[in-house]
Scaffold this active site. Structure first.
Site, PDB file in Angstrom:
ATOM      1  N   GLU A  47      -6.871  -0.126  -3.609  1.00  0.00           N
ATOM      2  CA  GLU A  47      -6.883   0.167  -2.176  1.00  0.00           C
ATOM      3  C   GLU A  47      -5.948   1.324  -1.809  1.00  0.00           C
ATOM      4  O   GLU A  47      -6.212   2.063  -0.872  1.00  0.00           O
ATOM      5  CB  GLU A  47      -6.500  -1.083  -1.375  1.00  0.00           C
ATOM      6  CG  GLU A  47      -7.569  -2.161  -1.349  1.00  0.00           C
ATOM      7  CD  GLU A  47      -7.479  -3.111  -2.540  1.00  0.00           C
ATOM      8  OE1 GLU A  47      -6.706  -2.825  -3.482  1.00  0.00           O
ATOM      9  OE2 GLU A  47      -8.182  -4.135  -2.519  1.00  0.00           O
ATOM     10  N   PHE A 109      -6.244 -19.064   2.470  1.00  0.00           N
ATOM     11  CA  PHE A 109      -6.363 -18.251   1.259  1.00  0.00           C
ATOM     12  C   PHE A 109      -6.479 -16.772   1.636  1.00  0.00           C
ATOM     13  O   PHE A 109      -7.281 -16.392   2.469  1.00  0.00           O
ATOM     14  CB  PHE A 109      -7.605 -18.691   0.470  1.00  0.00           C
ATOM     15  CG  PHE A 109      -7.868 -17.839  -0.734  1.00  0.00           C
ATOM     16  CD1 PHE A 109      -6.951 -17.786  -1.779  1.00  0.00           C
ATOM     17  CD2 PHE A 109      -9.027 -17.079  -0.831  1.00  0.00           C
ATOM     18  CE1 PHE A 109      -7.181 -16.988  -2.890  1.00  0.00           C
ATOM     19  CE2 PHE A 109      -9.262 -16.281  -1.941  1.00  0.00           C
ATOM     20  CZ  PHE A 109      -8.335 -16.234  -2.976  1.00  0.00           C
ATOM     21  N   GLN A 110      -5.670 -15.975   1.025  1.00  0.00           N
ATOM     22  CA  GLN A 110      -5.616 -14.528   1.271  1.00  0.00           C
ATOM     23  C   GLN A 110      -5.342 -14.174   2.726  1.00  0.00           C
ATOM     24  O   GLN A 110      -5.804 -13.160   3.228  1.00  0.00           O
ATOM     25  CB  GLN A 110      -6.897 -13.848   0.781  1.00  0.00           C
ATOM     26  CG  GLN A 110      -7.036 -13.929  -0.736  1.00  0.00           C
ATOM     27  CD  GLN A 110      -8.116 -13.038  -1.298  1.00  0.00           C
ATOM     28  OE1 GLN A 110      -9.109 -12.761  -0.634  1.00  0.00           O
ATOM     29  NE2 GLN A 110      -7.912 -12.581  -2.527  1.00  0.00           N
ATOM     30  N   LYS A 159     -13.175 -12.560   9.614  1.00  0.00           N
ATOM     31  CA  LYS A 159     -14.506 -12.716   9.031  1.00  0.00           C
ATOM     32  C   LYS A 159     -15.524 -13.250  10.042  1.00  0.00           C
ATOM     33  O   LYS A 159     -16.654 -12.774  10.104  1.00  0.00           O
ATOM     34  CB  LYS A 159     -14.415 -13.650   7.827  1.00  0.00           C
ATOM     35  CG  LYS A 159     -15.660 -13.657   6.980  1.00  0.00           C
ATOM     36  CD  LYS A 159     -15.427 -14.461   5.709  1.00  0.00           C
ATOM     37  CE  LYS A 159     -16.655 -14.375   4.801  1.00  0.00           C
ATOM     38  NZ  LYS A 159     -16.492 -15.209   3.611  1.00  0.00           N
ATOM     39  N   MET A 480      12.224  14.989 -11.003  1.00  0.00           N
ATOM     40  CA  MET A 480      13.089  15.180  -9.846  1.00  0.00           C
ATOM     41  C   MET A 480      14.317  14.264  -9.897  1.00  0.00           C
ATOM     42  O   MET A 480      15.436  14.691  -9.606  1.00  0.00           O
ATOM     43  CB  MET A 480      12.284  14.907  -8.573  1.00  0.00           C
ATOM     44  CG  MET A 480      13.043  15.157  -7.315  1.00  0.00           C
ATOM     45  SD  MET A 480      13.439  16.888  -7.176  1.00  0.00           S
ATOM     46  CE  MET A 480      12.287  17.364  -5.914  1.00  0.00           C
TER      47      MET A 480
HETATM   48  C1  TPP Z   1       6.333   5.658  -4.873  1.00  0.00           C
HETATM   49  C2  TPP Z   1       7.582   6.385  -5.190  1.00  0.00           C
HETATM   50  N1  TPP Z   1       8.473   5.851  -6.028  1.00  0.00           N
HETATM   51  C3  TPP Z   1       9.613   6.510  -6.331  1.00  0.00           C
HETATM   52  C4  TPP Z   1       9.871   7.729  -5.779  1.00  0.00           C
HETATM   53  C5  TPP Z   1      11.172   8.451  -6.100  1.00  0.00           C
HETATM   54  N2  TPP Z   1      10.886   9.705  -6.824  1.00  0.00           N
HETATM   55  C6  TPP Z   1      10.825  10.886  -6.207  1.00  0.00           C
HETATM   56  S1  TPP Z   1      10.433  12.131  -7.238  1.00  0.00           S
HETATM   57  C7  TPP Z   1      10.362  11.097  -8.551  1.00  0.00           C
HETATM   58  C8  TPP Z   1      10.044  11.606  -9.919  1.00  0.00           C
HETATM   59  C9  TPP Z   1       8.652  12.067 -10.031  1.00  0.00           C
HETATM   60  O1  TPP Z   1       8.336  12.257 -11.385  1.00  0.00           O
HETATM   61  P1  TPP Z   1       6.972  12.910 -11.817  1.00  0.00           P
HETATM   62  O2  TPP Z   1       5.845  12.280 -11.077  1.00  0.00           O
HETATM   63  O3  TPP Z   1       6.872  12.893 -13.285  1.00  0.00           O
HETATM   64  O4  TPP Z   1       7.073  14.381 -11.262  1.00  0.00           O
HETATM   65  P2  TPP Z   1       8.113  15.550 -11.618  1.00  0.00           P
HETATM   66  O5  TPP Z   1       9.289  15.414 -10.717  1.00  0.00           O
HETATM   67  O6  TPP Z   1       8.484  15.390 -13.062  1.00  0.00           O
HETATM   68  O7  TPP Z   1       7.331  16.778 -11.342  1.00  0.00           O
HETATM   69  C10 TPP Z   1      10.657   9.799  -8.167  1.00  0.00           C
HETATM   70  C11 TPP Z   1      10.707   8.640  -9.080  1.00  0.00           C
HETATM   71  C12 TPP Z   1       8.905   8.250  -4.903  1.00  0.00           C
HETATM   72  N3  TPP Z   1       9.068   9.418  -4.283  1.00  0.00           N
HETATM   73  N4  TPP Z   1       7.763   7.579  -4.634  1.00  0.00           N
END
Ligand code: TPP
Lengths: 611, 182
Positions: A47, A109-110, A159, A480
């Site tokens: 979803e 349920f749900q 529903k 990052m």
């Molecule tokens: C759903 C979610 N979980 C955690 C984060 C925190 N976060 C921001 S950037 C990042 C790293 C992203 O890694 P990747 O997708 O490999 O991309 P890169 O930075 O290596 O280009 C994280 C964990 C986020 N922004 N969104």
């Protein structure tokens, strides 16, 4: 007619073309009605994918995207996508199934309190209690989603309401809906517009910050008029990318934490800031007290609550950016403002821009991400698809490299999760964008972490043969976070490195999708061309240098203090399960089961004494 | 010039109590929507009253908030954004009629304490609404200061239980809260 059929009729009335969704028990009547309808339904694999796809559809087209999910877990899976749309003012209508009205409140349920769940992350939401509410509610939902400051609207659909008989002649779909508490302001206040015009006329170091609102309001040509008429340099926010062509001499690029030097200097040194459809988030302002310290601020926004929320504003103008910019431009023409002003200022910024042209033509192995961005821009140009391509990014370094280096010239052609920063947004939103604009090339740039968050949607593009090109910036790290740990936490890398798995090419091939792994920079161009020319889904797995970092302003810092960090190679040791098992067993080894039981009854005794 | 500016700043940062009158559509969930907004944005509610109005599909909420001018501006703007909110008004404290109702069950085991409490109640134009061997229940209406004064007065008898409604208010004069200005 059944309520469910009435819903389909109401959706058709809103000119909905496509629904992204996932069925379930509480939606069976809805899906049964869909059987007889011409509406296209795209079955995603999760979803969250449906919500992001609806969001991508909305961002690419400006039309309302629609997603549906069943009650309970379906609704909770939708949440991240809806919140993402909310943070970036993207108009979607999200419909969730609900248990029959007579069971609501019984922990059926749900069952989940979807109304309460979505309330803080939508512009508005409804729960239908009877089929006769359907025509007006659907009408209102679309009206609210797309007018004023757009945003998601959620409808909870029990529903039994879907099964209830409804006479559409008695309760017709209204041509117009009356919402007494909802009257978005469109026209800007003439006095404020006049004041703004005179500030612009007098300014010597003006700069425009164009936010996502400029794209949403389709105000890009008005922005161009203003900038060119008065010779005002323009920087954008992440969401504002595409609102001003970045190859224009007045374009300074993105401002803020990961902004360009000329943009950050322009804002810091300006005497007049014209902010249009932006909300001055902390990612833009850095330290709020040293933000644009010498500038008067004109803030144009359709949402009055954004004005004065984060920064002090001298001239607030509430209304539609397109109309307001138009008024300001005609005012300035009247007082014969011409574009000879601000010459020194613009020249200064242009020389700054020239002096920090980023190096991009690296031929290093592993590949530098800048090189991929460069090749991507070249190939798009060469194939002459600049006007007919859409980039979506995920979140992280990949997003910032694209925001920083990739030149965007057209509105709604650079889609990214700005406000919520949702990893996993990039790929499914590209699916939505491709469906909204089937004749565009849609490229999903993503990190490996974010890609894996919705990797299951490979099934969707495979089944429907949706030709999205995935450019995977594969650095095997959460880049990052890894960069922040390197810079601000003494290089203590903690849970940011992935191992060898998966082999992305094999994963894609498992879905029957074309895939190439690219390790040599000289192959980038050819592979991009192959993928973009084919009319098939493609995964391009670029092995990039994990130690490559982004220039940035440290969080809460001054915009002028950009640092150019150097990070080292990932060296985190990942412990394996055998080691985990060993440690657990070691801890537990001196206690056998009987001893544990004894300990348990001891503690019970203890409690008994206390009472 | 500089001094004026700094004075202005000080004023902005001062915390005040505000009476916000909100006319809302009487839909299910509307209370949660408004209460949720306050929690989510970290605004402090001192009290909130909800009740019906002259029109059956609308309800009036009177919310007492503490905050500086900037917070108050945000509160009003954010409330205005809600689709079910018809009108929001920051009632200036002096230009409105405000009332709170308070029920107090007071310990009164003997005639002398009972008669004393009845006297106090009369002075405050309250009513005795219930009576038992060892207690009296008094109803007091007025602004919060008046009620506070009464509560202080009877505290020594021993307050067994108390329920206050929180302030509700209307603007003085012929002006009314109507649909949201656009
Ligand atoms: C759903 C979610 N979980 C955690 C984060 C925190 N976060 C921001 S950037 C990042 C790293 C992203 O890694 P990747 O997708 O490999 O991309 P890169 O930075 O290596 O280009 C994280 C964990 C986020 N922004 N969104």
């Amino acid at each position: 007619m059944k309520g469910a059929e009435a819903i389909i009729k109401a959706l058709e009335y809103e000119k909905v073309e496509v629904i992204f969704g996932y069925p379930g028990g509480a939606l069976l009547p809805f899906y049964d009605a869909l059987y007889d309808s011409d509406l296209i339904h795209i079955l995603t694999r999760h979803e969250q994918g449906a919500a992001h796809a609806a969001d991508g559809y909305a961002r690419a087209s400006g039309k309302v995207g629609v997603c549906v999910a069943t009650s309970g877990p379906g609704a909770t899976n939708l949440v991240t996508g809806v919140a993402t749309a909310h943070a970036d003012s993207s108009p979607i209508v999200a419909i969730t199934g609900q248990v029959p009205t007579k069971l609501i409140g019984n922990d059926a349920f749900q069952e989940i309190d979807a109304l309460g769940l979505f309330m803080p992350i939508v512009k508005h939401n409804f729960q239908l209690r009877s089929a006769k509410e359907i025509p007006e509610t659907i009408r209102s939902a679309f009206n609210i989603a797309k007018t004023g400051r757009p945003g998601p609207v959620h409808i909870d659909l029990p529903k039994d309401v879907q099964e209830e008989e409804l006479d559409l002649d008695k309760y017709p779909i209204p041509a117009k809906v009356e919402l007494p508490g909802y009257k978005p302001t469109k026209m800007g206040h003439p006095k404020q517009i006049k004041l703004a015009s005179s500030h612009i006329f007098k300014a010597e170091r003006p700069v425009i910050i164009a936010g996502g609102g400029v794209n949403i309001a389709n105000a890009t040509s008005e922005l161009m008029q203003l900038a060119e008429l008065c010779n005002i340099p323009v920087c954008t926010t992440l969401m504002g990318k595409g609102s001003f062509p970045e190859n224009h001499p007045l374009a300074l690029g993105m401002v803020g934490m990961h902004g360009t030097k000329p943009a950050n200097h322009a804002v810091s040194e300006s005497d007049l800031l014209i902010a249009i459809g932006c909300r001055f988030s902390d990612r833009i302002t850095g330290d709020i007290n040293s933000f644009a310290p010498h500038a008067k601020i004109i803030h144009i926004d359709i949402d009055p609550a954004e004005i004065g929320k984060n920064v002090r504003v001298d001239v607030p103008i509430v209304g539609d950016a397109k109309l307001i910019l138009n008024n300001i431009v005609s005012n300035l023409i009247k007082i014969s403002m011409n574009n000879n002003g601000n010459r020194e200022w613009v020249e200064y910024l242009q020389s700054l821009k020239k002096s920090c042209t980023p190096k991009m033509d690296y031929s290093d192995v592993p590949i530098k991400p800048q090189r991929i961005v460069k090749e991507l821009m070249n190939v798009i140009k060469e194939l002459n698809i600049e006007r007919k391509s859409i980039i979506t990014t995920d979140v992280g370094q990949n997003q910032m490299w694209m925001a920083h280096y990739f030149k965007t010239h057209f509105p709604r052609s650079f889609l990214s999760s700005g406000g919520l920063g949702t990893m996993g947004f990039g790929f499914p939103s590209a699916i939505g964008a491709k469906i909204a604009k089937p004749d565009f090339k849609v490229i999903s740039v993503t990190g490996d972490g974010g890609f894996m968050m919705n990797i299951q949607e490979l099934g969707t593009i495979a089944d429907y043969n949706i030709p999205v090109v995935i450019c995977l910036f594969d650095n095997r790290t959460l880049g990052m976070v890894y960069q922040w740990q390197n810079l601000f936490y003494g290089k203590r890398q903690c849970s940011v490195n992935f191992g060898e798995a998966p082999d992305f090419v094999k994963v894609a091939e498992g879905y029957g999708i074309n895939a190439l792994r690219i390790t040599n920079p000289e192959e980038i161009e050819e592979c991009l061309k192959e993928a973009l020319i084919s009319d098939e889904p493609y995964l391009l797995d670029f092995a990039i240098d994990p130690s490559e970092a982004l220039s940035m302003v440290p969080p809460g810092g001054k915009l002028k203090n950009i640092i150019d960090p150097i990070t080292e190679h990932p060296n985190e040791k990942v412990i394996c399960f055998d080691e985990i098992k060993r440690r657990f067993l070691e801890k537990g080894s001196n206690k056998n089961e009987n001893a544990l039981l004894e300990e348990l009854s001891e503690s019970e005794k203890d409690e008994g004494i206390k009472v | 010039m500089g001094s004026i500016k700094s004075e202005k700043k000080e004023k902005n940062n001062e915390t005040h109590t505000h009476i916000i009158s909100v006319l809302v559509l009487n839909n299910p969930g509307v209370l949660q929507r408004i209460a949720g907004l306050f929690t989510r944005r970290g605004y402090n509610i001192c009290s909130i009253t909800v009740g019906s109005t002259e029109s059956p599909n609308m309800a009036r909420m009177t919310i007492i908030v503490k905050g500086n001018d900037k917070i108050l501006e945000q509160v009003v703007k954010q409330l205005n954004k809600l689709i079910e909110v018809i009108k929001v008004s920051d009632l200036s404290v002096n230009m409105c009629v405000k009332r709170e109702l308070c029920l107090i069950k007071i310990h009164a085991p003997n005639e002398s304490s009972k008669s004393q409490i009845i006297q106090y109640t009369n002075v405050f134009r309250g009513k005795i609404v219930d009576l038992s061997q060892e207690s009296l229940t008094v109803e007091i209406t007025g602004n919060s200061d008046k009620i506070n004064a009464f509560v202080d007065l009877v505290r020594n008898f021993g307050i067994k239980e108390m329920a206050r409604t929180g302030l509700t208010a209307l603007m003085r004069g012929p002006k009314i809260l109507k649909s949201k200005k656009s």
